[in-house]
Design a protein around this motif. Structure first.
Motif, PDB file in Angstrom:
ATOM      1  N   TYR A  11     -34.501  25.839 -28.959  1.00  0.00           N
ATOM      2  CA  TYR A  11     -34.535  25.446 -30.380  1.00  0.00           C
ATOM      3  C   TYR A  11     -35.904  24.862 -30.734  1.00  0.00           C
TER       4      TYR A  11
ATOM      5  N   ALA B 222     -28.430  17.078 -37.060  1.00  0.00           N
ATOM      6  CA  ALA B 222     -28.904  17.947 -38.147  1.00  0.00           C
ATOM      7  C   ALA B 222     -27.972  19.125 -38.394  1.00  0.00           C
TER       8      ALA B 222
ATOM      9  N   ASN C 147     -33.096   9.624 -30.520  1.00  0.00           N
ATOM     10  CA  ASN C 147     -32.097   9.986 -31.525  1.00  0.00           C
ATOM     11  C   ASN C 147     -30.792  10.374 -30.841  1.00  0.00           C
TER      12      ASN C 147
ATOM     13  N   GLU D  39     -47.243  19.003 -26.659  1.00  0.00           N
ATOM     14  CA  GLU D  39     -46.245  20.077 -26.638  1.00  0.00           C
ATOM     15  C   GLU D  39     -46.800  21.348 -25.966  1.00  0.00           C
TER      16      GLU D  39
ATOM     17  N   THR E   7     -32.943  13.515 -40.231  1.00  0.00           N
ATOM     18  CA  THR E   7     -32.056  12.590 -39.525  1.00  0.00           C
ATOM     19  C   THR E   7     -32.741  11.273 -39.165  1.00  0.00           C
TER      20      THR E   7
END
Ligand SMILES: Nc1nc2c(c(=O)[nH]1)N[C@H]1C(S)=C(S)[C@@H](COP(=O)(O)OP(=O)(O)OC[C@H]3O[C@@H](n4cnc5c(=O)[nH]c(N)nc54)[C@H](O)[C@@H]3O)O[C@H]1N2
Ligand SMILES: Nc1nc2c(c(=O)[nH]1)N[C@H]1C(S)=C(S)[C@@H](COP(=O)(O)OP(=O)(O)OC[C@H]3O[C@@H](n4cnc5c(=O)[nH]c(N)nc54)[C@H](O)[C@@H]3O)O[C@H]1N2
Ligand SMILES: [Mo]
Length: 766
Positions: free
Chosen positions: A169, A483, A508, A565, A666
């Motif tokens: 994702y 989400a 989260n 990343e 979120t």
């Protein structure tokens, strides 16, 4: 079989401690209160001076791209006072906070305990400082080295029966460079399971626009908004979600343009805008933006657009060639006669009723459409997150095509994107349905066969997890648990995975509701320096209008133990596949190498490295902008879209789930929804006074909300009712608390986007 951890998937259903305070709904957006609010968030999270220094680099040509929304920056001169907004300042305060989540934190709290906290509390705990691992059967995250973490990932991936047991994702903050490497990694493994936040966001726009005008992106530039004679803002709350758009609307007004807003609630930014960077605007009291406000009922937009088109058609019949652009229609479009036939068959009174808008207002809107030529229609989630989301977009295109308002100065389509690089991620082929031409190019470039079968989108991936088909789920950013729709269903589904991995900046709920084993890989944020081999790298971002620009992180990293990343993906590549087919080690040593491969494999990136170094970057090609429609028939296509007539059971209401002024999806920045006059509480339900009277409800009464769908009922408890100027039969509350109510099976046709804006609900008094 292992027992799943007893974590709480749904956020606590309790009211905040401070207690709800109601104030007057704000008619003005931005202004001094916005400056004060920005500074308050900045100084409490990272210190005032450090914060101001950082803000001065935001959205500047030598600075970094705001990690907030995807609104474009001016092509020319940028304000030396700062090109940012209150919510950009909050976004940066949130990620550059000096608070930390480290070993002590995870020693102190089990995941079960943490899951009882609100999302607000979780987010406010600070930046994650090193990699953490949650072993099977354990409730406590423990530190793990990067090497061990990558070994675990590689060995899990090698053990899969099929690459399609893995899913990857992406949330839309990921840079082009990271996104390109990431899709390459998933495809080298052999899967197209690349769902992203776009699946829940503008997917309906992508599908609707591709079918009709041949490109899934908007056609306008910022200049076009300035020069438009008419801008229609549909299903969007720019004052909160794209505050810098208000400056563009103001420019349009200065040039004598007019603005219509279409929304079940009057939003502050659509009224008066006070430019905080312009002392004169502050003294004057701002600019009145809206010329006309159309209070549609939820999902009344197709009926509204058809009613307007019917009036346009009547005017055209009376005075041929005065309303429609027949030259354009003849030369560039297909399907005109069929559309006109279908509109003639509509009944005006019926359309008025279905739209929920007063007839007089529809006539005023039609007069504007009849009189103007340069028309821009802007939209966001109020149009896309519906069962007929794709058709909503196609209907927007119909009306623009009739006027010849696409591919002209001051006219066109403007889907206003959410995440700052969500559009770029798709351009980089973060997509579960890649085009075969792209896969051909990868095959050729890397001399191997990449997969072609389509993978899972976000909702399909949840269902696959539920069915036990997914063993490994990797999340590049985002907060999937909170989400996505149907929180309880999704949470249980994700818990079926063997290993879940989150690349994150902050804590989260998705770190707490995990697979049997879980990893958190903490990454460098957009505002921080990304150094590879001793050299500071920049990344590139594509904004909502197709401009690709560089972004240079400015701050020292929140911890010495973070990775960027791109570096995380490259390390996974090396550990899993080695460097033979894709030279991961080399690619990440200098991001220019990544951009070179992008240039070779994706259209529009010629001379990428050189062009992106120019201040302001470059525009990607956009056929619709030049009236080159890359559809199957080479034309822009009119389409016929039925008026949606979904009715709710007697006494039930239609719920839309929306954002407050104090959140980023979120991530909850604070408890206020300042423009709507709702302070200190998020568990509220906005309701029309007649609906309240009918149900015997008063402001601050507490209700439970039950949603109804063909597959069953879902409940969310404890919401305070607030009387609000919202269309009759419609109610609103905030996401993500309300996601438990959104049925996982209720998705848009053809885009499969969760229907977050039309949830049938009933209320019961607590
Ligand atoms: N500060 C801040 N900025 C953000 C975000 C954030 O959370 N905070 N999120 C980002 C992201 S990812 C996105 S996608 C965008 C979202 O930006 P928006 O789409 O503006 O966000 P929502 O709060 O979902 O608001 C939807 C709007 O549509 C209206 N609406 C709902 N249903 C209907 C309908 O049927 N018809 C019409 N005409 N209107 C309707 C609602 O009243 C509301 O004003 O913002 C981006 N920017
Ligand atoms: N009911 C309802 N549901 C919705 C919506 C709605 O309107 N109503 N809107 C939908 C929309 S439009 C969207 S786009 C999705 C959003 O879905 P997501 O993109 O999955 O969610 P976000 O809340 O934006 O993700 C926040 C997390 O991202 C991580 N993060 C922040 N910055 C970075 C970074 O630079 N790198 C990495 N790796 N991680 C980072 C932080 O850990 C943070 O907790 O939600 C959808 N869900
Ligand atoms: Mo979004």
């Amino acid at each position: 079989m292992t027992v799943k951890r007893a974590v709480q998937i749904v956020p606590p259903e309790e009211f905040s401690q401070k207690g709800l305070t109601l104030t007057q709904r704000k008619k003005k957006a931005v202004g001094i209160p916005a400056i004060i609010s920005s500074m308050r968030h900045i100084s409490s999270e990272l210190g005032l001076w450090r914060g101001i220094k950082l803000l001065n680099k935001m959205n500047q040509k030598d600075g970094f791209d705001c990690p907030g929304c995807a609104w474009p920056d001016p092509d020319g001169k940028r304000s030396s006072l700062g090109e940012y907004c209150e919510n950009g300042a909050k976004a940066i305060a949130e990620e550059a906070t000096i608070k930390k989540v480290g070993r002590d934190f995870f020693k102190k709290y089990s995941v079960e305990e943490l899951s009882k906290q609100t999302d607000y509390w979780l987010g406010k705990s600070g930046r994650i400082t090193e990699p953490f691992y949650l072993p099977e059967g354990s409730s406590y995250y423990q530190p793990i080295s990067w090497e061990e973490a990558f070994n675990k990932i590689a060995s899990k991936l090698k053990s899969l029966n099929s690459p399609d047991e893995a899913v990857f994702y992406t949330s839309g903050r990921t840079s082009n460079e990271a996104a390109f490497l990431y899709q390459l990694f998933a495809r080298q493994l052999g899967t197209n399971n690349l769902p992203d936040c776009s699946n829940m966001c503008h997917e309906s726009s992508g599908v609707g626009l591709s079918e009709t005008v041949g490109i899934g992106k908007g056609s306008v530039t910022l200049e076009d908004l300035h020069k438009a004679e008419l801008i229609v803002v549909m299903g969007q709350n720019p004052g909160t979600n794209h505050p810098r758009m208000l400056a563009a609307l103001e420019k349009c007004k200065e040039n004598n343009g007019q603005i219509i807003s279409v929304n079940p609630i009057p939003e502050a930014g659509n009224n008066v805008f006070v430019d905080p960077q312009n002392p004169l605007s502050i003294v004057k009291g701002g600019t009145q933006l809206d010329d006309l406000y159309l209070q549609v009922k939820i999902n009344g937009d197709v009926a509204l657009l058809k009613a307007i088109m019917l009036l346009m058609l009547q005017a055209e019949d009376k005075r041929p060639n005065s309303v429609f652009d027949h030259d354009f229609i003849q030369n560039y479009t297909a399907g005109y006669d069929e559309l006109i036939d279908s509109i003639r068959k509509e009944n005006f009174d019926d359309l008025v009723r279905e739209s929920g808008v007063e007839e007089e207002d529809i006539r005023k809107a039609a007069d504007l459409f009849i009189a103007k030529k340069k028309i821009v229609i802007c939209w966001a989630m109020g149009l896309t997150q519906h069962e007929n989301g794709v058709n909503n977009i196609r209907e927007v295109v119909n009306i623009l095509l009739l006027k010849g308002s696409i591919g002209i100065e001051g006219g066109g389509t403007c889907p206003v994107r959410g995440h700052s690089n969500v559009q770029g991620d798709r351009t980089m082929n973060i997509w579960e349905k890649p085009k075969s031409e792209f896969i051909d190019r990868l095959d050729e470039r890397f001399k191997m066969k990449f997969p072609r079968d389509h993978g899972y989108d976000a909702v399909e991936s949840i269902k696959a997890c539920k069915e036990g088909k997914v063993k490994f789920y990797f999340f590049m950013g985002g907060n999937f648990i909170s989400a996505t729709p149907d929180s309880q269903f999704t949470g249980e589904a994700i818990q079926n995975c063997d290993l879940t991995v989150q690349v994150s900046t902050k804590l989260n709920r998705s770190h707490l509701v995990t697979g049997k084993e879980a990893l958190i890989l903490p990454c460098v944020s957009r505002s921080e320096k990304d150094i590879q081999n001793g050299v500071a790298q920049f990344v590139t971002i594509e904004n909502s209008m197709g401009v690709v620009q560089k972004s240079y992180g400015q701050l020292d990293n929140a911890s010495e133990n973070l990775m960027s990343e791109p570096a995380i993906v490259a390390a996974m590549g090396e550990y899993t596949f080695g460097n033979d087919v894709v030279n991961w080690k080399k690619l990440v040593s200098n991001y220019d190498y990544i951009r070179d491969i992008v240039e070779e494999t994706i259209d529009g990136f010629d001379n990428y490295n050189a062009r992106v170094r120019k201040p302001g970057g470059f525009y990607l090609p956009n056929g619709a902008r030049e009236r080159k429609f890359n559809t199957e028939n080479g034309k822009a296509n009119f389409t016929i879209n039925e008026v949606p007539r979904k009715k709710v059971a007697n006494g039930n209401l239609i719920l839309m789930t929306i954002r407050t002024h104090d959140q980023y999806n979120t991530t909850i920045y604070g408890m206020d929804d300042r423009y709507r006059g709702i302070l200190n509480e998020r568990r509220v339900l906005l309701m029309n006074k007649f609906d309240m009277a009918e149900k015997g409800l008063q402001t601050e009464d507490v209700v439970h909300i039950t949603s109804h769908f063909q597959d069953g009922e879902r409940i969310a408890r404890n919401f305070k009712v607030i009387e609000y100027d919202i269309a009759r039969g419609c109610v609103a509350t905030y996401f993500p608390e309300a996601n438990v109510l959104v049925p996982v099976n209720s998705t848009a046709k053809r885009s499969n986007t969760p229907v977050s804006k039309f949830v049938e609900v009933s209320l019961s008094k607590a």
